[in-house]
Scaffold this active site. Structure first.
Site, PDB file in Angstrom:
ATOM      1  N   ASP A   7       0.849  -1.190   0.000  1.00 56.59           N
ATOM      2  CA  ASP A   7       0.000   0.000   0.000  1.00 56.59           C
ATOM      3  C   ASP A   7       0.887   1.242   0.000  1.00 56.59           C
ATOM      4  O   ASP A   7       2.091   1.163   0.258  1.00 56.59           O
ATOM      5  CB  ASP A   7      -0.925   0.008   1.221  1.00 56.59           C
ATOM      6  CG  ASP A   7      -1.882   1.190   1.208  1.00 56.59           C
ATOM      7  OD1 ASP A   7      -2.668   1.293   0.251  1.00 56.59           O
ATOM      8  OD2 ASP A   7      -1.831   2.031   2.120  1.00 56.59           O
ATOM      9  N   GLY A  40      -2.694   9.182  -4.661  1.00 55.16           N
ATOM     10  CA  GLY A  40      -3.879   9.643  -5.386  1.00 55.16           C
ATOM     11  C   GLY A  40      -3.754  10.961  -6.104  1.00 55.16           C
ATOM     12  O   GLY A  40      -4.591  11.302  -6.939  1.00 55.16           O
ATOM     13  N   CYS A  70      -4.170  -1.080  -2.441  1.00 55.16           N
ATOM     14  CA  CYS A  70      -4.257   0.347  -2.739  1.00 55.16           C
ATOM     15  C   CYS A  70      -5.095   0.481  -3.998  1.00 55.16           C
ATOM     16  O   CYS A  70      -4.750  -0.100  -5.032  1.00 55.16           O
ATOM     17  CB  CYS A  70      -2.860   0.931  -2.956  1.00 55.16           C
ATOM     18  SG  CYS A  70      -2.835   2.624  -3.595  1.00 55.16           S
ATOM     19  N   CYS A 181     -10.907   3.525  -1.642  1.00 59.35           N
ATOM     20  CA  CYS A 181      -9.537   3.773  -1.196  1.00 59.35           C
ATOM     21  C   CYS A 181      -9.406   2.999   0.100  1.00 59.35           C
ATOM     22  O   CYS A 181     -10.287   3.084   0.967  1.00 59.35           O
ATOM     23  CB  CYS A 181      -9.298   5.270  -0.960  1.00 59.35           C
ATOM     24  SG  CYS A 181      -7.720   5.641  -0.156  1.00 59.35           S
ATOM     25  N   THR A 182      -8.349   2.231   0.248  1.00 59.33           N
ATOM     26  CA  THR A 182      -8.259   1.364   1.426  1.00 59.33           C
ATOM     27  C   THR A 182      -8.034   2.150   2.713  1.00 59.33           C
ATOM     28  O   THR A 182      -8.122   1.579   3.806  1.00 59.33           O
ATOM     29  CB  THR A 182      -7.150   0.298   1.253  1.00 59.33           C
ATOM     30  OG1 THR A 182      -5.946   0.919   0.808  1.00 59.33           O
ATOM     31  CG2 THR A 182      -7.587  -0.766   0.258  1.00 59.33           C
TER      32      THR A 182
END
Length: 255
Positions: A7, A40, A70, A181-182
Site C-alpha cells: 500500500d 492519489g 491500494c 480507497c483502502t
C-alpha cells in the site's frame, strides 16, 4: 503460505485487518510506501513506476502471492505489475465489484464511488460497474481524507468539515457507497453516521469494504480456508519511517 501486502501507507491496514481476522495465511509481509504517500495526487506513469518498484522490494522475501491493497495502484499499476511478476498479483477493485454483484441485485440502485483523484479519473470503478450492468453510478474524489487518516485524524472537527465539504452537494443519495480507497474503511463508521444524520436516512447505505471483499475473493479463487493459520506472523516494512508505521499498526490492528 507467505504473502505480501502493498500500500501507499497505512490504508492497507484495513485489508490487513480483514486478512488477519480470516486467518488465511501464516506469514504476511506488509510494505507501506509511506515516503511517497499519497498516491492519489500523482500521475499514472509515476504510479506504475511505484508499483514496479514495490515488486522489486518483495523479490527477496520469496512471497507466493501479492495483494495490492491500494485502489490507486490497483487502478493504474496492477496490469503492469502482473506483466512483470512471476507470482499472482491481486488488486482490490475486482473483488469489490464482485462483492457488489453478489449483494446488489437492483441494477438501477444509486451507487457512489469514493476514491482519490487518480482512482476516480481512471474510471476503473465506473467502467467495471457498467460492464456488470449497473446504470446509476456517480463518483466523488475525496482525496483529503487520505492525509487526515495518515495523521490518525479519524474523528473530530477536521474530519467533520471535510465530510461536509464533500457530501453536502450530493444531489442523489446513494444506496451503495464503495470505499474506493483502502484508507477509507478506517473512517467507515463516521461516513455512515454522517449520511444517517445529515440526510435523515432510515437505513444506512451499504458500504463496500475492500478488505472484506478480497478475503472472499481469495477464498473463491485460491482455495483458501478461513481459520487455517491461527497465529499469523506479520512483518512491517516502509520506504519512510518504519517505526512510525509499526506504531500505527499496533494502535489500529491491536497487535
Amino acid at each position: 503460505m507467505k504473502i505480501g501486502v502493498f500500500d501507499s501507507g497505512v490504508g492497507g491496514f484495513s485489508v490487513l485487518k480483514s486478512l488477519l481476522k480470516a486467518q488465511l495465511f501464516d506469514e504476511i509481509i506488509y510494505y507501506g510506501d509511506s515516503a511517497r504517500v499519497p498516491y492519489g495526487t500523482k500521475d499514472p506513469t509515476t504510479i506504475k513506476q511505484f508499483g514496479l518498484e514495490a515488486l522489486d522490494f518483495f523479490k527477496p522475501h520469496q512471497i507466493k502471492l501479492l495483494i495490492v491493497a491500494c485502489n490507486t495502484a490497483s487502478a493504474l499499476a496492477l496490469e503492469e505489475m502482473q506483466k512483470h511478476s512471476k507470482i499472482p498479483v491481486v488488486g482490490v477493485i475486482e473483488p469489490s465489484i464482485l462483492a457488489i454483484k453478489r449483494q446488489v441485485k437492483d441494477k438501477n440502485a444509486p451507487i457512489l464511488v469514493l476514491g482519490t483523484k487518480a482512482t476516480i479519473q481512471s474510471n476503473a470503478y465506473d467502467n467495471a460497474l457498467k460492464q456488470q450492468g449497473y446504470l446509476n453510478v456517480s463518483h466523488l474524489a475525496t482525496s483529503l481524507f487520505v492525509p487526515l487518516i495518515e495523521e490518525s485524524i479519524l474523528e473530530g472537527e477536521l474530519l467533520e468539515t471535510c465530510m461536509r465539504y464533500y457530501f453536502t452537494p450530493l444531489e442523489i443519495l446513494p444506496e451503495v457507497v464503495i470505499l474506493g480507497c483502502t484508507h477509507f474503511p478506517l473512517i467507515a463508521q463516521k461516513i455512515e453516521g454522517y449520511f444517517m444524520e445529515h440526510f435523515a436516512l432510515s437505513t444506512p447505505p451499504l458500504l463496500i469494504h475492500s478488505g472484506d471483499a478480497i478475503v472472499e475473493y481469495l477464498q473463491q479463487n485460491y482455495a483458501l480456508k478461513k481459520n487455517a493459520c491461527a497465529f499469523p506472523k506479520v512483518e512491517f516494512h516502509a520506504s519512510g519511517d518504519v517505526v512510525w508505521l509499526e506504531k500505527q499498526a499496533k494502535e489500529w490492528l491491536k497487535l
